[in-house]
Enzyme design. Structure first.
Site, PDB file in Angstrom:
ATOM      1  N   LYS A   1      42.947  51.248  42.651  1.00 49.49           N
ATOM      2  CA  LYS A   1      43.305  51.300  44.072  1.00 49.49           C
ATOM      3  C   LYS A   1      42.099  51.673  44.937  1.00 49.49           C
ATOM      4  CE  LYS A   1      47.630  50.097  43.638  1.00 49.49           C
ATOM      5  NZ  LYS A   1      48.103  48.824  44.191  1.00 49.49           N
TER       6      LYS A   1
ATOM      7  N   TYR B   1      44.886  53.726  37.420  1.00 46.94           N
ATOM      8  CA  TYR B   1      45.534  53.286  38.670  1.00 46.94           C
ATOM      9  C   TYR B   1      44.689  53.681  39.889  1.00 46.94           C
ATOM     10  CZ  TYR B   1      49.408  52.811  42.064  1.00 46.94           C
ATOM     11  OH  TYR B   1      50.208  52.462  43.125  1.00 46.94           O
TER      12      TYR B   1
ATOM     13  N   SER C   1      46.860  52.481  47.529  1.00 50.48           N
ATOM     14  CA  SER C   1      47.707  53.668  47.323  1.00 50.48           C
ATOM     15  C   SER C   1      46.940  54.918  47.721  1.00 50.48           C
ATOM     16  CB  SER C   1      48.071  53.769  45.832  1.00 50.48           C
ATOM     17  OG  SER C   1      48.607  55.039  45.550  1.00 50.48           O
TER      18      SER C   1
HETATM   19  P1  NAP Z   1      57.418  47.588  41.556  1.00 50.06           P
HETATM   20  O1  NAP Z   1      58.788  47.816  42.083  1.00 50.06           O
HETATM   21  O2  NAP Z   1      57.118  47.987  40.152  1.00 50.06           O
HETATM   22  O3  NAP Z   1      57.063  46.017  41.748  1.00 50.06           O
HETATM   23  C1  NAP Z   1      55.834  45.508  41.295  1.00 50.06           C
HETATM   24  C2  NAP Z   1      55.762  44.035  41.611  1.00 50.06           C
HETATM   25  O4  NAP Z   1      54.527  43.517  41.080  1.00 50.06           O
HETATM   26  C3  NAP Z   1      56.887  43.230  40.991  1.00 50.06           C
HETATM   27  O5  NAP Z   1      57.304  42.250  41.906  1.00 50.06           O
HETATM   28  C4  NAP Z   1      56.229  42.590  39.781  1.00 50.06           C
HETATM   29  O6  NAP Z   1      56.883  41.361  39.503  1.00 50.06           O
HETATM   30  C5  NAP Z   1      54.816  42.357  40.300  1.00 50.06           C
HETATM   31  N1  NAP Z   1      53.821  42.228  39.242  1.00 50.06           N
HETATM   32  C6  NAP Z   1      53.422  43.173  38.341  1.00 50.06           C
HETATM   33  N2  NAP Z   1      52.517  42.653  37.498  1.00 50.06           N
HETATM   34  C7  NAP Z   1      52.331  41.354  37.861  1.00 50.06           C
HETATM   35  C8  NAP Z   1      51.520  40.292  37.380  1.00 50.06           C
HETATM   36  N3  NAP Z   1      50.698  40.442  36.332  1.00 50.06           N
HETATM   37  N4  NAP Z   1      51.593  39.090  38.001  1.00 50.06           N
HETATM   38  C9  NAP Z   1      52.436  38.908  39.055  1.00 50.06           C
HETATM   39  N5  NAP Z   1      53.205  39.877  39.571  1.00 50.06           N
HETATM   40  C10 NAP Z   1      53.159  41.084  38.977  1.00 50.06           C
HETATM   41  O7  NAP Z   1      56.322  48.281  42.442  1.00 50.06           O
HETATM   42  P2  NAP Z   1      56.371  48.793  43.966  1.00 50.06           P
HETATM   43  O8  NAP Z   1      56.697  50.226  43.941  1.00 50.06           O
HETATM   44  O9  NAP Z   1      57.150  47.854  44.799  1.00 50.06           O
HETATM   45  O10 NAP Z   1      54.815  48.676  44.326  1.00 50.06           O
HETATM   46  C11 NAP Z   1      54.264  47.542  44.977  1.00 50.06           C
HETATM   47  C12 NAP Z   1      52.798  47.824  45.275  1.00 50.06           C
HETATM   48  O11 NAP Z   1      52.700  48.992  46.067  1.00 50.06           O
HETATM   49  C13 NAP Z   1      51.964  48.078  44.024  1.00 50.06           C
HETATM   50  O12 NAP Z   1      50.676  47.546  44.191  1.00 50.06           O
HETATM   51  C14 NAP Z   1      51.891  49.583  43.974  1.00 50.06           C
HETATM   52  O13 NAP Z   1      50.751  50.035  43.297  1.00 50.06           O
HETATM   53  C15 NAP Z   1      51.829  49.920  45.448  1.00 50.06           C
HETATM   54  N6  NAP Z   1      52.262  51.276  45.756  1.00 50.06           N
HETATM   55  C16 NAP Z   1      53.538  51.686  45.484  1.00 50.06           C
HETATM   56  C17 NAP Z   1      53.909  52.990  45.797  1.00 50.06           C
HETATM   57  C18 NAP Z   1      55.298  53.508  45.546  1.00 50.06           C
HETATM   58  O14 NAP Z   1      55.521  54.691  45.787  1.00 50.06           O
HETATM   59  N7  NAP Z   1      56.253  52.696  45.127  1.00 50.06           N
HETATM   60  C19 NAP Z   1      52.968  53.857  46.358  1.00 50.06           C
HETATM   61  C20 NAP Z   1      51.681  53.408  46.608  1.00 50.06           C
HETATM   62  C21 NAP Z   1      51.350  52.097  46.312  1.00 50.06           C
HETATM   63  P3  NAP Z   1      57.083  40.743  38.022  1.00 50.06           P
HETATM   64  O15 NAP Z   1      57.393  41.872  37.103  1.00 50.06           O
HETATM   65  O16 NAP Z   1      58.221  39.802  38.247  1.00 50.06           O
HETATM   66  O17 NAP Z   1      55.825  40.022  37.714  1.00 50.06           O
END
Ligand code: NAP
Length: 256
Positions: free
Chosen positions: A168, A164, A151
């Site tokens: 990251k 966080y 991130s």
């Molecule tokens: P999200 O919608 O909250 O989805 C998170 C995913 O991680 C879900 O599929 C969840 O599935 C899974 N997860 C969480 N804890 C877990 C565990 N202990 N074991 C297995 N699976 C787990 O998040 P997102 O926005 O798509 O983000 C995805 C990635 O991109 C993350 O690493 C986040 O930090 C990164 N990111 C996101 C953004 C943004 O703006 N959205 C920006 C920068 C980076 P379950 O709940 O089913 O386990």
């Protein structure tokens, strides 16, 4: 304003096995679908099996192949079992995307041990466990693509996200080190650092904060999950064989 559909990159991943963590929604779901549409057989990993089933069926309905693996990325026994099952029963593992991640935001004086540990365990330890497990079949095949979703918070820091940001930033150091360790075996390890992407994670910010964020982004909008998936397609492709240890920001110019 409705988000414009993203044109997807055309890459041929047929015959390859991919594993995506956090594939049940958001960015991970878009990555799994994009890899499936590009011909890879996709192992969809997360804790909520029902949501994974929906993603796998979306891939299958589009003519692709996918399977569902319920797994907590913080649990080394579960992680090892999933990777062994995929690599043995599906005959190899070429692409690993460490995407599962969580936030538990609060300012440092209020940050609890539990908030620190759960974010570090999911985001950083999860990536370590899957990368270690996947390194065996990849080293044996002398080929692999590992892509870690970090991130911009890991590059810039962000108030309220010390846990966080640390996780990251840790993933970036981890990426660069494993890239050096495995590079001679034709295994590349890269990171993607998204800015603010429209998912449930950023929906939690609420409309007022989202508007504030948009003002800080030169593109004046949030990113789309497919814009991250496109970068994964490139890094996962054979064309990206000389890209190693790189951190690719996808943030509308926020860190420029
Ligand atoms: P999200 O919608 O909250 O989805 C998170 C995913 O991680 C879900 O599929 C969840 O599935 C899974 N997860 C969480 N804890 C877990 C565990 N202990 N074991 C297995 N699976 C787990 O998040 P997102 O926005 O798509 O983000 C995805 C990635 O991109 C993350 O690493 C986040 O930090 C990164 N990111 C996101 C953004 C943004 O703006 N959205 C920006 C920068 C980076 P379950 O709940 O089913 O386990």
């Amino acid at each position: 304003m409705a988000a414009q559909a993203t044109e997807m990159l055309s890459v041929d991943l047929s015959g390859q096995i991919a594993l995506v963590t956090g594939a049940s929604r958001g960015i991970g779901k878009a990555i799994a679908v994009a890899l499936g549409q590009s011909g890879a057989k996709v192992a969809c990993v997360a804790r909520q099996r029902e949501k994974l089933e929906e993603v796998a069926s979306q891939i299958q309905k589009a003519g692709g192949e996918a399977g569902v693996f319920g797994c907590d990325v913080t649990n080394s026994e579960e992680v090892n079992a999933v990777v062994e099952q995929v690599a043995n029963e599906w005959d190899g593992l070429q692409i690993l995307v460490n995407n599962a991640g969580i936030t538990q935001d609060t300012l440092i004086p209020r940050m609890s041990d539990e908030q620190w540990d759960s974010v570090l365990n999911t985001n950083l330890r999860g990536a370590f466990l899957f990368t270690r497990a996947a390194s065996f079949p990849m080293m044996q095949a002398r080929y692999g693509r590992i892509i870690n979703i970090t991130s911009v918070s890991g590059l810039m820091g962000n108030p309220g996200q010390s846990n966080y940001s640390a996780s990251k930033a840790g993933m970036i150091g981890f990426t660069r080190t494993v890239a050096r360790e495995l590079g001679s075996r034709k295994i590349t390890v890269n990171a993607i650092a998204p800015g603010f992407i429209e998912t449930e994670m950023t929906a939690a910010l609420g409309p007022a904060l989202q508007e504030e964020v948009k003002k800080r982004v030169p593109a004046k909008r949030l990113g789309q999950t497919d814009e991250v998936a496109n970068a994964v397609l490139f890094l996962a492709s054979k064309s990206a064989g000389y890209v190693n240890g790189h951190v690719l920001t996808i943030d509308g110019g926020m860190t420029a």
